[in-house]
Design an enzyme around this catalytic site. Structure first.
Site, mmCIF file in Angstrom:
data_model
loop_
_atom_site.group_PDB
_atom_site.id
_atom_site.type_symbol
_atom_site.label_atom_id
_atom_site.label_comp_id
_atom_site.label_asym_id
_atom_site.label_seq_id
_atom_site.Cartn_x
_atom_site.Cartn_y
_atom_site.Cartn_z
ATOM 1 N N LYS A 27 0.836 -1.209 0.000
ATOM 2 C CA LYS A 27 0.000 0.000 0.000
ATOM 3 C C LYS A 27 0.867 1.253 0.000
ATOM 4 C CE LYS A 27 -2.929 0.747 3.591
ATOM 5 N NZ LYS A 27 -2.693 2.068 4.229
ATOM 6 N N SER A 28 1.858 1.303 0.867
ATOM 7 C CA SER A 28 2.715 2.497 0.938
ATOM 8 C C SER A 28 3.401 2.746 -0.403
ATOM 9 C CB SER A 28 3.801 2.297 1.996
ATOM 10 O OG SER A 28 3.235 2.239 3.271
ATOM 11 N N ARG A 32 2.929 5.904 -3.384
ATOM 12 C CA ARG A 32 4.088 6.680 -3.849
ATOM 13 C C ARG A 32 4.313 6.490 -5.338
ATOM 14 N NH1 ARG A 32 4.192 5.605 1.475
ATOM 15 N NH2 ARG A 32 5.540 6.786 2.878
ATOM 16 N N ARG A 128 -8.443 11.925 12.769
ATOM 17 C CA ARG A 128 -6.978 11.746 12.847
ATOM 18 C C ARG A 128 -6.242 13.085 12.798
ATOM 19 N NH1 ARG A 128 -5.271 6.850 9.176
ATOM 20 N NH2 ARG A 128 -3.436 7.046 10.507
ATOM 21 N N GLN A 175 4.868 9.163 7.215
ATOM 22 C CA GLN A 175 3.952 10.048 6.479
ATOM 23 C C GLN A 175 4.400 11.502 6.614
ATOM 24 O OE1 GLN A 175 0.028 9.132 7.916
ATOM 25 N NE2 GLN A 175 -0.064 7.206 6.786
ATOM 26 N N ASP A 326 2.008 -1.104 11.795
ATOM 27 C CA ASP A 326 0.658 -1.511 11.392
ATOM 28 C C ASP A 326 0.355 -2.971 11.749
ATOM 29 O OD1 ASP A 326 0.168 1.002 10.376
ATOM 30 O OD2 ASP A 326 0.792 0.475 8.344
ATOM 31 N N LYS A 353 -4.263 5.775 14.752
ATOM 32 C CA LYS A 353 -4.397 5.125 13.449
ATOM 33 C C LYS A 353 -5.874 5.162 13.022
ATOM 34 C CE LYS A 353 -0.040 4.205 12.995
ATOM 35 N NZ LYS A 353 0.754 4.928 11.997
ATOM 36 N N ARG A 357 -6.092 1.762 18.046
ATOM 37 C CA ARG A 357 -5.914 0.305 17.900
ATOM 38 C C ARG A 357 -5.587 -0.389 19.213
ATOM 39 N NH1 ARG A 357 -3.027 0.281 11.871
ATOM 40 N NH2 ARG A 357 -5.031 0.309 10.777
ATOM 41 N N ARG A 402 -7.530 -3.132 9.579
ATOM 42 C CA ARG A 402 -6.621 -4.085 10.248
ATOM 43 C C ARG A 402 -7.267 -4.698 11.492
ATOM 44 N NH1 ARG A 402 -2.615 -3.622 6.717
ATOM 45 N NH2 ARG A 402 -1.944 -1.528 6.120
HETATM 46 C C1 S3P Z 1 2.606 4.856 6.191
HETATM 47 C C2 S3P Z 1 3.190 5.197 7.385
HETATM 48 C C3 S3P Z 1 2.666 4.782 8.696
HETATM 49 C C4 S3P Z 1 1.666 3.622 8.559
HETATM 50 C C5 S3P Z 1 0.692 3.841 7.457
HETATM 51 C C6 S3P Z 1 1.413 4.005 6.117
HETATM 52 C C7 S3P Z 1 3.201 5.348 4.938
HETATM 53 O O1 S3P Z 1 1.990 5.866 9.293
HETATM 54 O O2 S3P Z 1 0.989 3.424 9.764
HETATM 55 O O3 S3P Z 1 -0.208 2.773 7.355
HETATM 56 O O4 S3P Z 1 2.846 4.854 3.855
HETATM 57 O O5 S3P Z 1 4.059 6.248 5.010
HETATM 58 P P1 S3P Z 1 2.767 6.958 10.181
HETATM 59 O O6 S3P Z 1 3.644 7.742 9.308
HETATM 60 O O7 S3P Z 1 1.660 7.809 10.770
HETATM 61 O O8 S3P Z 1 3.507 6.174 11.234
#
Ligand code: S3P
Length: 445
Positions: A27-28, A32, A128, A175, A326, A353, A357, A402
């Site tokens: 996903k990350s 990007r 959030r 993030q 996560d 999150k 969680r 999740r």
């Molecule tokens: C992510 C960073 C994490 C993660 C999220 C995806 C990312 O969050 O929990 O699911 O893609 O950079 P944080 O940057 O808030 O830790």
């Protein structure tokens, strides 16, 4: 987006889980891949893109800001970018759904373009904190009108003359780091982010791959200093997205806790900033083999063979948290089946999150007959020593994918099934979770 009427889910296992499976794209990395392709000059191709709702929200937003994005087939996408500095004013609000990553990273992109964007999302996203990105991006010249508490919906007015920034991250957040680096792409000077504790580095790896002027240096305190000098032209790429370790963690733990199981999970990304869950499960005695290690799209990948294992409770080292942030909900499930107590601390970030969680998992585990102690920054789980958990509860998922998948997996090792109140959130990150789990031998009750 999600259906209005909740659609519960109850999974059971009458027999061991078996076979091989491929989990969806990371996903990350998928977010990007779309964002950077949309900023490159020319046409990029992406394979293995995760087609979950969160990533589709990013695709729609990049389209709304001028990129030409087309799906060619399953996981295969073509993106024609606008060039750094070329994002256009979106006509309507950017609909972010449940996706914190889309929101925070896109805020970084918009912050240094002379455009205005409104970000809206679902009830979970609306709770959030966005102040963590608004603060550094304001210093780069962006202006915000946010809802109370620095939340969505918010309006972002990008800087006319963006400023560089030197920023030390106050929270370990990929993030926040990525938002600043993406903003720095359109600043004609050096922007520096220092992270005391390394977090996932997909942005850095991919930015370098696209030809950004970006360096990463270790710091004396164990952290990293990342510097980006803007206005470099990004060159289009052909990208392959590796399988998501955060999705792989669910079948991985399922195989560990259902007696007799053996699964081969193929093509799992094992970037050292993401593989904490595998390392922690191994510390607990999990039998996991990493087969056929290789590089996919510049990221380390392996096939994981996992067999049912007698797990032992441990004290999870808090410093491992950023590399598996996560995966704590599913680790709590593994801990519930282990022998002895598992102590997890230093994870207060879990409270902000998609849901809180720590609280959501503590409630659902207690309702399922597992004894837990909630700490301000963690959770202590009393394992059942391989005995099934009593189960029999319906648990609240609170718009958190999740949480839904964690309790669906717990149900596989419960005397009486555990019902998840709504399966819809699973589609944000792992739309094929249910078909893959049923192909491995689980059954919907
Ligand atoms: C992510 C960073 C994490 C993660 C999220 C995806 C990312 O969050 O929990 O699911 O893609 O950079 P944080 O940057 O808030 O830790």
């Amino acid at each position: 987006m999600h259906a209005e009427t909740p659609h519960p889910l109850t999974l059971v296992a009458d027999a061991p889980l078996n076979g091989r499976m491929q989990v969806p794209g990371d996903k990350s990395i998928s977010h990007r891949a779309l964002m950077l392709s949309a900023l490159a000059v020319g046409e990029s191709r992406v394979e293995g893109l995760l087609e979950g709702e969160d990533v589709l929200a990013t695709a729609a937003a990049m389209r709304a800001m001028g990129a030409d994005i087309e799906r060619l087939g399953p996981g295969a996408w073509r993106v024609h970018g606008v060039g750094v500095g070329g994002l256009l004013q979106p006509e309507g609000a950017l609909e972010m759904g449940n996706s914190g990553t889309s929101t925070r990273l896109l805020m970084g992109l918009v912050a240094t373009h002379p455009i205005t964007a409104t970000f809206v999302g679902d009830a979970s996203l609306g709770k959030r904190p966005m102040g963590r990105v608004m603060e550094p991006l304001s210093r780069m010249g962006a202006a915000f009108e946010a809802s109370p508490g620095g939340r969505l919906p918010l309006m972002l007015r990008g800087a006319q003359t963006p400023l560089p920034l030197h920023y030390r991250l106050p929270v370990a957040s990929a993030q926040v780091k990525s938002a600043i680096l993406l903003a720095g792409l359109n600043v004609q000077a050096e922007t520096v982010v220092e992270e005391p504790i390394p977090t996932r580095d997909h942005s850095e790896r991919m930015l370098q791959g696209f030809g950004a002027d970006l360096t990463v240096e270790p710091m004396a305190d164990g952290g990293r200093r990342i510097a980006v000098t803007g206005w470099a032209e990004l060159k289009p790429q052909r990208l392959v997205v590796p399988g998501d370790p955060s999705s792989a963690a669910f079948p991985l733990v399922a195989a560990l806790i259902v007696p007799g199981s053996e699964l081969l999970i193929e093509g799992v990304g094992l970037n050292p900033t993401r593989d904490g869950i595998v390392r922690v499960l191994e510390m607990m005695g999990a039998d996991i083999e990493r087969l056929n290690p290789r590089l996919v799209g510049g990221e380390p990948v392996a096939d994981l063979r996992v067999r049912h294992s007698a797990l032992k409770g441990i004290e999870v080292p808090p410093e491992i948290a950023p590399s598996m942030i996560d995966e704590y909900p599913i680790l709590f499930v593994a801990a519930a089946l282990a022998e002895g107590r598992t102590v997890m601390r230093g994870i207060e970030e879990l409270r902000v999150k998609e849901s809180d969680r720590i609280a959501t998992m503590a409630e659902g585990l207690r309702a399922s007959g597992v004894s837990v102690e909630e700490l301000p920054d963690g959770l202590v789980v009393e394992g059942r020593g391989g005995e099934k958990v009593p189960g029999g509860a319906t648990v609240e998922t609170r718009l958190d994918h999740r949480i839904a998948m964690s309790f669906a997996v717990l149900s596989l090792a419960a005397e009486r099934p555990v019902t998840v109140d709504d399966r819809a959130p699973i589609a944000t990150s792992f739309p094929d979770f249910l078909p893959l789990m049923t192909a491995a031998g689980a059954r919907e009750a």
